[in-house]
Design a protein around this motif. Sequence first.
Motif, PDB file in Angstrom:
ATOM      1  N   GLU A   1       1.679   5.362  -9.742  1.00 41.85           N
ATOM      2  CA  GLU A   1       0.341   5.713  -9.759  1.00 41.85           C
ATOM      3  C   GLU A   1       0.080   7.213  -8.799  1.00 41.85           C
ATOM      4  O   GLU A   1      -0.448   8.013  -9.320  1.00 41.85           O
ATOM      5  N   VAL A   2       0.977   6.856  -7.608  1.00 42.77           N
ATOM      6  CA  VAL A   2       0.641   8.418  -6.916  1.00 42.77           C
ATOM      7  C   VAL A   2       1.412   9.547  -7.812  1.00 42.77           C
ATOM      8  O   VAL A   2       0.626  10.671  -7.581  1.00 42.77           O
ATOM      9  N   LYS A   3       2.493   9.364  -8.465  1.00 42.20           N
ATOM     10  CA  LYS A   3       2.961  10.374  -9.235  1.00 42.20           C
ATOM     11  C   LYS A   3       1.958  10.994 -10.323  1.00 42.20           C
ATOM     12  O   LYS A   3       1.840  12.022 -10.559  1.00 42.20           O
ATOM     13  N   ARG A   4       1.299   9.809 -10.971  1.00 42.99           N
ATOM     14  CA  ARG A   4       0.410  10.373 -11.960  1.00 42.99           C
ATOM     15  C   ARG A   4      -0.893  11.077 -11.099  1.00 42.99           C
ATOM     16  O   ARG A   4      -1.328  11.986 -11.784  1.00 42.99           O
ATOM     17  N   MET A   5      -1.244  10.716 -10.183  1.00 48.09           N
ATOM     18  CA  MET A   5      -2.379  11.371  -9.262  1.00 48.09           C
ATOM     19  C   MET A   5      -2.195  12.709  -8.755  1.00 48.09           C
ATOM     20  O   MET A   5      -2.948  13.474  -9.002  1.00 48.09           O
ATOM     21  N   HIS A   6      -0.709  13.017  -8.481  1.00 45.43           N
ATOM     22  CA  HIS A   6      -0.333  14.306  -7.982  1.00 45.43           C
ATOM     23  C   HIS A   6       0.466  14.664  -9.074  1.00 45.43           C
ATOM     24  O   HIS A   6       1.486  14.909  -9.090  1.00 45.43           O
ATOM     25  N   ALA A   7       0.004  14.995 -10.173  1.00 44.92           N
ATOM     26  CA  ALA A   7       0.651  15.381 -11.536  1.00 44.92           C
ATOM     27  C   ALA A   7       1.773  16.389 -11.140  1.00 44.92           C
ATOM     28  O   ALA A   7       1.245  17.374 -10.755  1.00 44.92           O
ATOM     29  N   GLY A   8       2.983  16.075 -11.632  1.00 46.54           N
ATOM     30  CA  GLY A   8       4.088  17.052 -11.618  1.00 46.54           C
ATOM     31  C   GLY A   8       4.693  17.381 -10.407  1.00 46.54           C
ATOM     32  O   GLY A   8       5.749  17.648 -10.148  1.00 46.54           O
ATOM     33  N   GLY A   9       3.996  16.944  -9.230  1.00 45.19           N
ATOM     34  CA  GLY A   9       4.389  17.020  -7.875  1.00 45.19           C
ATOM     35  C   GLY A   9       4.317  18.374  -7.226  1.00 45.19           C
ATOM     36  O   GLY A   9       3.472  19.066  -7.951  1.00 45.19           O
ATOM     37  N   PRO A  10       5.096  18.691  -6.264  1.00 47.32           N
ATOM     38  CA  PRO A  10       6.097  17.925  -5.601  1.00 47.32           C
ATOM     39  C   PRO A  10       5.570  16.802  -4.619  1.00 47.32           C
ATOM     40  O   PRO A  10       4.306  17.145  -4.145  1.00 47.32           O
ATOM     41  N   LEU A  11       6.277  15.649  -4.712  1.00 43.83           N
ATOM     42  CA  LEU A  11       5.693  14.767  -3.472  1.00 43.83           C
ATOM     43  C   LEU A  11       6.990  14.730  -2.534  1.00 43.83           C
ATOM     44  O   LEU A  11       7.875  14.832  -3.058  1.00 43.83           O
ATOM     45  N   THR A  12       6.522  14.522  -1.065  1.00 46.41           N
ATOM     46  CA  THR A  12       7.562  14.508  -0.198  1.00 46.41           C
ATOM     47  C   THR A  12       7.475  13.400   0.495  1.00 46.41           C
ATOM     48  O   THR A  12       6.301  12.648   0.779  1.00 46.41           O
TER      49      THR A  12
ATOM     50  N   ALA B   1       9.982  15.790  -7.882  1.00 50.12           N
ATOM     51  CA  ALA B   1       8.903  16.501  -9.017  1.00 50.12           C
ATOM     52  C   ALA B   1       9.204  16.533 -10.333  1.00 50.12           C
ATOM     53  O   ALA B   1      10.311  15.820 -10.527  1.00 50.12           O
ATOM     54  N   ASP B   2       8.284  16.388 -11.244  1.00 50.93           N
ATOM     55  CA  ASP B   2       8.485  15.977 -12.611  1.00 50.93           C
ATOM     56  C   ASP B   2       8.937  17.092 -13.433  1.00 50.93           C
ATOM     57  O   ASP B   2       8.327  18.112 -13.781  1.00 50.93           O
ATOM     58  N   ILE B   3      10.515  16.857 -13.390  1.00 45.73           N
ATOM     59  CA  ILE B   3      11.201  18.080 -14.159  1.00 45.73           C
ATOM     60  C   ILE B   3      10.603  18.448 -15.399  1.00 45.73           C
ATOM     61  O   ILE B   3      10.786  19.323 -16.136  1.00 45.73           O
ATOM     62  N   SER B   4      10.185  17.375 -16.202  1.00 45.68           N
ATOM     63  CA  SER B   4       9.827  17.270 -17.557  1.00 45.68           C
ATOM     64  C   SER B   4       8.468  18.335 -17.823  1.00 45.68           C
ATOM     65  O   SER B   4       8.181  18.800 -18.725  1.00 45.68           O
ATOM     66  N   ALA B   5       7.845  18.414 -16.489  1.00 48.46           N
ATOM     67  CA  ALA B   5       6.603  19.517 -16.704  1.00 48.46           C
ATOM     68  C   ALA B   5       7.007  20.943 -16.417  1.00 48.46           C
ATOM     69  O   ALA B   5       6.064  21.753 -16.514  1.00 48.46           O
ATOM     70  N   VAL B   6       8.262  21.185 -16.038  1.00 48.78           N
ATOM     71  CA  VAL B   6       8.644  22.672 -16.096  1.00 48.78           C
ATOM     72  C   VAL B   6       9.027  23.205 -17.249  1.00 48.78           C
ATOM     73  O   VAL B   6       9.589  22.343 -18.076  1.00 48.78           O
ATOM     74  N   GLY B   7       8.476  24.147 -17.459  1.00 50.96           N
ATOM     75  CA  GLY B   7       8.754  25.069 -18.636  1.00 50.96           C
ATOM     76  C   GLY B   7       7.770  24.443 -19.934  1.00 50.96           C
ATOM     77  O   GLY B   7       8.270  24.684 -20.941  1.00 50.96           O
TER      78      GLY B   7
ATOM     79  N   LEU C   1       0.786  -1.302   0.081  1.00 49.88           N
ATOM     80  CA  LEU C   1       0.072  -0.102   0.053  1.00 49.88           C
ATOM     81  C   LEU C   1       0.862   1.372   0.073  1.00 49.88           C
ATOM     82  O   LEU C   1       2.101   1.024   0.187  1.00 49.88           O
ATOM     83  N   ILE C   2       0.554   2.383  -0.549  1.00 50.61           N
ATOM     84  CA  ILE C   2       1.033   3.770  -0.506  1.00 50.61           C
ATOM     85  C   ILE C   2      -0.445   4.684  -0.100  1.00 50.61           C
ATOM     86  O   ILE C   2      -1.463   4.502  -0.387  1.00 50.61           O
ATOM     87  N   THR C   3       0.240   5.555   0.867  1.00 52.63           N
ATOM     88  CA  THR C   3      -0.605   6.757   1.095  1.00 52.63           C
ATOM     89  C   THR C   3      -0.314   7.969   0.318  1.00 52.63           C
ATOM     90  O   THR C   3       1.051   8.333   0.291  1.00 52.63           O
ATOM     91  N   LEU C   4      -1.298   8.800   0.219  1.00 48.82           N
ATOM     92  CA  LEU C   4      -0.857  10.030  -0.478  1.00 48.82           C
ATOM     93  C   LEU C   4      -2.062  11.212  -0.188  1.00 48.82           C
ATOM     94  O   LEU C   4      -2.950  11.158  -0.087  1.00 48.82           O
ATOM     95  N   GLU C   5      -1.287  12.192   0.763  1.00 48.82           N
ATOM     96  CA  GLU C   5      -2.044  13.307   1.356  1.00 48.82           C
ATOM     97  C   GLU C   5      -2.301  14.289   0.474  1.00 48.82           C
ATOM     98  O   GLU C   5      -1.542  14.193  -0.574  1.00 48.82           O
ATOM     99  N   THR C   6      -3.147  15.128   0.796  1.00 47.34           N
ATOM    100  CA  THR C   6      -3.592  15.971  -0.310  1.00 47.34           C
ATOM    101  C   THR C   6      -2.353  17.105  -0.626  1.00 47.34           C
ATOM    102  O   THR C   6      -2.458  17.733  -1.835  1.00 47.34           O
ATOM    103  N   ASP C   7      -1.652  17.343   0.041  1.00 47.11           N
ATOM    104  CA  ASP C   7      -0.401  18.387  -0.088  1.00 47.11           C
ATOM    105  C   ASP C   7       0.889  17.471  -0.777  1.00 47.11           C
ATOM    106  O   ASP C   7       1.918  18.212  -0.978  1.00 47.11           O
ATOM    107  N   GLY C   8       0.540  16.247  -1.048  1.00 50.17           N
ATOM    108  CA  GLY C   8       1.593  15.390  -1.767  1.00 50.17           C
ATOM    109  C   GLY C   8       2.636  14.633  -0.839  1.00 50.17           C
ATOM    110  O   GLY C   8       3.604  14.063  -1.272  1.00 50.17           O
ATOM    111  N   HIS C   9       2.311  14.781   0.570  1.00 46.81           N
ATOM    112  CA  HIS C   9       3.202  14.004   1.201  1.00 46.81           C
ATOM    113  C   HIS C   9       2.878  12.267   1.321  1.00 46.81           C
ATOM    114  O   HIS C   9       1.453  12.113   1.369  1.00 46.81           O
TER     115      HIS C   9
END
Length: 128
Positions: free
Chosen positions: A71-82, A122-128, A41-49
Amino acid sequence: MPGTGFEARRVWFVDRLAQLNDGGATILCAFDVLDGRMAGLITLETDGHIDQLAVAVHVWGSGAATALLNEVKRMHAGGPLTLDVNQDNARAVRFYEREGFRRVDARRNATSGLPIWRYQWADISAVG
Ligand SMILES: CC(C)(COP(=O)(O)OP(=O)(O)OC[C@H]1O[C@@H](n2cnc3c(N)ncnc32)[C@H](O)[C@@H]1OP(=O)(O)O)[C@@H](O)C(=O)NCCC(=O)NCCS
């Protein structure tokens, strides 16, 4: 962790999951397609933690943990995840670094007092 004595922590863990759920976190579970047993299992809070990520020992190295994280990266598209990880958890540290997380801070776990690393993705490909 197998050495942690999971049975002794079961009550704490169930309470923690309930607390996360009440706070609006997503709790994603993986299941073994062969026997239907829960694999992790994995947990994902609304702030990306990410508070919890664990897969069963028999699926370590199978890609299940990566699938949950993706899947969490996809859900919290671009991040940041901590997330925080015990500094002596070498396997998890290696796993997170391989999956693109970068170490941003050192601190101590408020409950255990153990030294932990804070990691961020953080998804650096999403920057710029
Ligand atoms: C952390 C966890 C989710 C990772 O999932 P996994 O399926 O074991 O991870 P993988 O096998 O894909 O990757 C582990 C990596 O660590 C490496 N590794 C294994 N043992 C290691 C050790 N003692 N020291 C350093 N690296 C180690 C592996 O070789 C692999 O790296 P590689 O792909 O470069 O070869 C899983 O081990 C787990 O559930 N652990 C218990 C719970 C936990 O610690 N959760 C994290 C809390 S923040």
